[in-house]
Design a protein around this motif. Structure first.
Motif, PDB file in Angstrom:
ATOM      1  N   UNK A 190       0.853  -1.177   0.000  1.00 46.99           N
ATOM      2  CA  UNK A 190       0.000   0.000   0.000  1.00 46.99           C
ATOM      3  C   UNK A 190       0.891   1.229   0.000  1.00 46.99           C
ATOM      4  N   UNK A 191       0.569   2.187  -0.846  1.00 43.20           N
ATOM      5  CA  UNK A 191       1.326   3.434  -0.880  1.00 43.20           C
ATOM      6  C   UNK A 191       0.482   4.547  -0.291  1.00 43.20           C
ATOM      7  N   UNK A 192       1.136   5.433   0.480  1.00 43.45           N
ATOM      8  CA  UNK A 192       0.444   6.582   1.048  1.00 43.45           C
ATOM      9  C   UNK A 192       1.401   7.761   1.053  1.00 43.45           C
ATOM     10  N   UNK A 193       0.908   8.904   1.501  1.00 45.05           N
ATOM     11  CA  UNK A 193       1.739  10.097   1.608  1.00 45.05           C
ATOM     12  C   UNK A 193       2.950   9.774   2.488  1.00 45.05           C
ATOM     13  N   UNK A 198       3.756   6.003   9.527  1.00 42.19           N
ATOM     14  CA  UNK A 198       4.028   4.712   8.894  1.00 42.19           C
ATOM     15  C   UNK A 198       4.876   4.817   7.652  1.00 42.19           C
ATOM     16  N   UNK A 199       5.036   6.030   7.097  1.00 41.95           N
ATOM     17  CA  UNK A 199       5.869   6.191   5.919  1.00 41.95           C
ATOM     18  C   UNK A 199       5.137   5.871   4.626  1.00 41.95           C
ATOM     19  N   UNK A 200       5.873   5.883   3.524  1.00 40.97           N
ATOM     20  CA  UNK A 200       5.262   5.757   2.199  1.00 40.97           C
ATOM     21  C   UNK A 200       4.783   4.346   1.900  1.00 40.97           C
ATOM     22  N   UNK A 203       3.109  -2.723   4.047  1.00 42.42           N
ATOM     23  CA  UNK A 203       2.770  -4.075   3.638  1.00 42.42           C
ATOM     24  C   UNK A 203       1.743  -4.614   4.639  1.00 42.42           C
ATOM     25  N   UNK A 204       0.441  -4.547   4.308  1.00 43.67           N
ATOM     26  CA  UNK A 204      -0.603  -4.979   5.246  1.00 43.67           C
ATOM     27  C   UNK A 204      -0.400  -6.429   5.677  1.00 43.67           C
ATOM     28  N   UNK A 429     -13.746   1.069   4.088  1.00 43.50           N
ATOM     29  CA  UNK A 429     -12.441   0.447   4.003  1.00 43.50           C
ATOM     30  C   UNK A 429     -11.645   1.046   2.862  1.00 43.50           C
ATOM     31  N   UNK A 430     -10.343   1.194   3.089  1.00 53.67           N
ATOM     32  CA  UNK A 430      -9.463   1.584   1.990  1.00 53.67           C
ATOM     33  C   UNK A 430      -9.289   0.373   1.074  1.00 53.67           C
ATOM     34  N   UNK A 431      -8.678   0.623  -0.073  1.00 46.81           N
ATOM     35  CA  UNK A 431      -8.460  -0.480  -1.016  1.00 46.81           C
ATOM     36  C   UNK A 431      -7.593  -1.562  -0.383  1.00 46.81           C
ATOM     37  N   UNK A 432      -6.545  -1.141   0.341  1.00 49.60           N
ATOM     38  CA  UNK A 432      -5.658  -2.121   0.978  1.00 49.60           C
ATOM     39  C   UNK A 432      -6.394  -2.919   2.048  1.00 49.60           C
ATOM     40  N   UNK A 433      -7.254  -2.251   2.811  1.00 53.83           N
ATOM     41  CA  UNK A 433      -8.017  -2.944   3.851  1.00 53.83           C
ATOM     42  C   UNK A 433      -9.050  -3.877   3.241  1.00 53.83           C
TER      43      UNK A 433
END
Length: 858
Positions: A190-193, A198-200, A203-204, A429-433
């Motif tokens: 998962x990518x985020x800001x 948790x950083x960019x 890995x869920x 839910x987010x896409x990763x969740x």
């Protein structure tokens, strides 16, 4: 069916269908249902805003955005406007079209008009003081109004609660992400800001959801949670205790009640910023006044007086409507806090207005990023969000609603369909969740992942999995002692791959000095058809063991033939050869009450320097074997107990609730070879006491009484420790077999200050060490009927090679020892300097010693 009947049936269904169509067309026109979706963002940064209030103008209808800034609003009635408001932002009003489903995305701008004038002055910084400080005066009003703003002020409360917990490997580098093993599994990341907690790259790894109905009654007090649906990522049970993992995470990420004096977090308790004693430990500042919102709010910022203390920093928003209630709160921790492995933490609490114009918690979001290195490298990011709805006050339910266990799970709660979850989630839910459940299933099929888990299990639990059988524990394969010399052992047990109902365990060992084989074999039948690693347990077990043992050594959470325990101080050559047949029945209940019934056939033979000798008619007589037959019963009650079920032991997760144990053993004379009739009654109570900023104290109190006449191997041989490891339930400067009693009382006190003192010392606070103290006291007695000095036909107390006694009674005065120590050395090690206070003239005793203990703690 006749043709005429078919025609009548057709006409009937046509009429019914026609009526349904009319009803369906009428209802929207009459009710004017309007559905609005959207996302709310900061106009400047474009970041989504969580827990923003979206209200229908002219009505009491409204919702809050979820953690991702999304909202869905179902409106009943012909309303034409919604208003969006958020602390620190200018409110926005939008027109809507009644009776239609529509998407309205909104951006909010910072409202500079609500900020007070800030005047910057040079010169000497004014010393902070509570006296004549308007911020402190305000927080004291909040404290004074706590009782009326708590849920406990109502007679009855009920609400629906949705929980979501999500864990990922965090702050992963691009190099790690692009490793060969992940080549075909980039979808896992998962990518985020990059500036987010948790950083960019994430890995869920774990997720669970829970939907529950909650009920509270003031008098008589009752609080009940009915879990109607739950869902969890499942790992292979041969590697991980899924239930224990969930329990551990939920203990770390507990519900946050800001109105409590202490807030539980990460197995610690942190003083709330609105605790009664908060002005003593926190500094408060008025940093904002929001006048364009009703009710008006004051932003009150706070910070610890000592930044290394276990305290929060952040801000709370207080209503100025006479309630002095918390409307919003943001809690974080200072980077210098004496809290292990925590890189970043943020808790956001939002409160909604009830029907009586008071405030209740409507949403909470707790994010924590863990890492061994606080500044760089990979770590673990965890987030728990809780959303509340349907909050109702003073509506009594039937008495049966409040009865029974405090937590109840409805049947098939973990079998709800995805359609059910989509309809009943109170959050999105987010896409990763959304994909984590199937992605983890895919991850577990990767050979490299399974190999990694296998290595971790071998290193941590000591077992090598071979499918239906696992070999271990590896730390017992080799050890040494004065009786057996060099000892080799090999063993293992079956896994759930073979059967959940049947379970077998065995080992074989050989001592090269005594040249004797030892062995163990057990078989277990699970009556409730669940793995015996699953709570609640219900099983029957038969076992036989032929092996050595040190009298009086009772270890906790470690094997007796662990290699590291081979290193001991002083003389250690008085051992036993035991032949033990056991038959045990164990039954646990969801309330954490349990009972155990046992049968034991036990033969003891002296080994090494130990001997069994009595005196009959003036002549010395050697006794080869002590034979006993016993029946036993144990009752145990551990309310709200939490633990992680490991491969060898249940590792308790400490909490504030007491644990009660009552045990009785009856020796049977002339039954299956038993030579002694006696009773043995033991009662034990243990509890942890949290003392807020002063740390916590673990206290254990125990009492025992033996009824009847028995030889010394059947007396209470008090738990001694001659290893260099610090053992909490043993006396660390007592020698094996040094003291025996037939009645005793003991107390064990262990207190951790959590760095409260060291945090005030400049040279020490950077080390994040924590001070600990320990005291153990033992008061015992040996009645004349069990003392060989008065009854020579009893077995004589042992003496060493020089004829000096090594076993004593506690008549007249207690045995006492205490220690002071430092814990959290390298975040893992505790070192205690232990001093013995009594019986210093006994031979070969250690008056002072250094003991070590490895403990993983936050």
């Amino acid at each position: 069916m006749k043709d005429s009947e078919r025609r009548h049936a057709a006409r009937f269904y046509t009429v019914v269908l026609f009526i349904i169509c009319i009803i369906v067309s009428i209802i929207p026109a009459a009710a004017q249902n309007t559905v609005i979706h959207g996302t709310i963002r900061d106009a400047k940064t474009k970041e989504t805003l969580p827990y923003v209030t979206v209200a229908v103008v002219g009505s009491t209808q409204g919702v809050r955005t979820d953690n991702n800034g999304k909202y869905t609003l179902n409106i009943t009635g012909t309303f034409t406007q919604i208003q969006v408001s958020y602390v620190g932002y200018a409110p926005v009003t939008k027109n809507i079209l009644p009776g239609r489903e529509q998407t309205i995305d909104i951006t909010l701008r910072t409202d500079t008009r609500v900020l007070q004038e800030i005047v910057v002055k040079g010169g000497k910084k004014k010393k902070y003081t509570n006296k004549n400080n308007p911020a402190v005066e305000l927080i004291r009003k909040v404290i004074a109004h706590k009782a009326q703003n708590r849920m406990e002020s109502y007679d009855y409360v009920q609400y629906r609660q949705y929980e979501k917990m999500f864990f990922s490997l965090s702050n992963l580098s691009e190099k790690f992400k692009n490793k060969r093993i992940f080549k075909n599994y980039q979808f896992l990341f998962q990518e985020q800001d990059s500036t987010a907690i948790g950083g960019k790259n994430l890995l869920p790894m774990y997720m669970e959801e829970k939907l529950s109905d909650n009920y509270y009654r003031k008098d008589p007090h009752a609080q009940k949670q009915v879990i109607v649906a739950q869902k969890q990522v499942k790992y292979d049970e041969n590697f991980i205790d899924n239930d224990g993992l969930s329990t551990y995470f939920n203990r770390m990420y507990q519900d946050i009640d800001i109105y409590d004096n202490n807030i539980s977090m990460l197995s610690n308790q942190i003083l709330s910023p609105i605790a009664d004693a908060a002005p003593t430990f926190y500094k408060f500042f008025i940093t904002d006044t929001i006048r364009d919102q009703q009710p008006q709010l004051v932003e009150l910022s706070f910070t610890p007086r000592n930044t290394t203390d276990q305290l929060f920093e952040g801000s709370i928003y207080i209503t100025l409507d006479g309630n002095y209630a918390v409307e919003n709160a943001v809690l974080s921790v200072n980077k210098n806090i004496n809290l292990n492995f925590v890189r970043n933490m943020q808790a956001t609490l939002s409160f909604g207005k009830s029907a009586d114009s008071r405030y209740h918690l409507s949403a909470s979001d707790l994010k924590i990023d863990f890492g061994i290195n606080k500044n760089k490298g990979g770590g673990i990011f965890g987030e728990r969000t809780v959303t509340f709805s349907d909050f109702k006050i003073n509506q009594a339910q039937p008495k049966t609603t409040y009865e029974g266990p405090s937590v109840v799970t409805v049947p098939n709660a973990d079998e709800k369909s995805e359609a059910y979850w989509q309809s009943n989630r109170l959050d999105t839910l987010t896409a990763a969740q959304r994909d984590i459940y199937k992605n983890i299933d895919s991850l577990q099929t990767i050979p490299a992942f399974r190999r990694t888990m296998d290595i971790i299990t071998l290193a941590v639990a000591g077992y090598k999995n071979l499918g239906p059988f696992e070999v271990g524990p590896v730390n017992t394969f080799y050890s040494f002692n004065p009786v057996e010399g060099f000892r080799l052992r090999l063993g293992g047990r079956t896994t759930t791959d073979l059967s959940k109902r049947y379970y077998f365990e065995t080992y074989g060992a050989y001592g090269f000095k005594d040249e004797k084989f030892k062995y163990f074999l057990s078989g277990t039948y699970s009556i409730n058809n669940k793995s015996i690693y699953k709570f609640p347990q219900h099983y029957i077990r038969a076992s036989f063991q032929h092996d050595t043992k040190i009298p009086g050594q009772e270890l906790q959470f470690v094997q007796e033939d662990n290699f590291l325990l081979s290193f001991k101080r002083g003389d250690n050559d008085m051992w036993l050869y035991n032949d033990i047949f056991r038959l045990d029945y164990v039954h646990e209940f969801p309330s954490h009450f349990s009972y155990r019934l046992g049968f034991k056939k036990w033969n003891q033979n002296a080994a090494g320097g130990l001997y069994f000798i009595n005196n009959i008619k003036g002549e010395s007589n050697t006794v080869n074997t002590i034979r006993t037959t016993e029946l036993s019963a144990e009752l145990r009650y551990a309310p709200h107990e939490k633990f992680y079920q490991g491969k060898l032991y249940r590792t308790p997760i400490p909490d504030k609730y007491p644990i009660f144990t009552l045990r009785y053993t009856q020796g049977l004379n002339d039954f299956l070879g038993g030579d002694y009739g006696y009773g043995n009654l033991t009662a034990n109570v243990s509890k942890r006491f949290y003392l807020s900023q002063f740390g916590y104290t673990d206290i254990t109190v125990e009492g025992n009484r033996i009824f009847g006449q028995v030889p010394f191997p059947l007396l209470d041989i008090h738990r001694a420790n001659q290893s260099y490891a610090f053992q909490f339930q043993s006396y660390n400067l007592m020698n094996f077999l040094e003291f025996v009693s037939d009645q005793y009382g003991s107390i064990n006190i262990d207190h951790s200050f959590n760095g409260f003192i060291f945090n005030k010392i400049p040279l020490l606070k950077r080390l994040k060490w924590r001070e600990v103290v320990n005291f153990k006291g033992l008061w015992g007695n040996l009645r004349d009927e069990n003392n060989p000095a008065y009854h020579p036909d009893l077995l004589a107390f042992p003496v060493n090679e020089d004829g000096t006694p090594v076993t004593y009674t506690l008549n007249g005065r207690p045995y006492m020892e205490g220690s002071i120590g430092i814990s959290n050395i390298f975040k893992l090690l505790r070192v205690d300097l232990v001093k013995r206070f009594s019986y210093l003239d006994n031979p070969d005793v250690s008056k002072l010693g250094v003991r070590f203990y490895v403990k993983f703690d936050f």
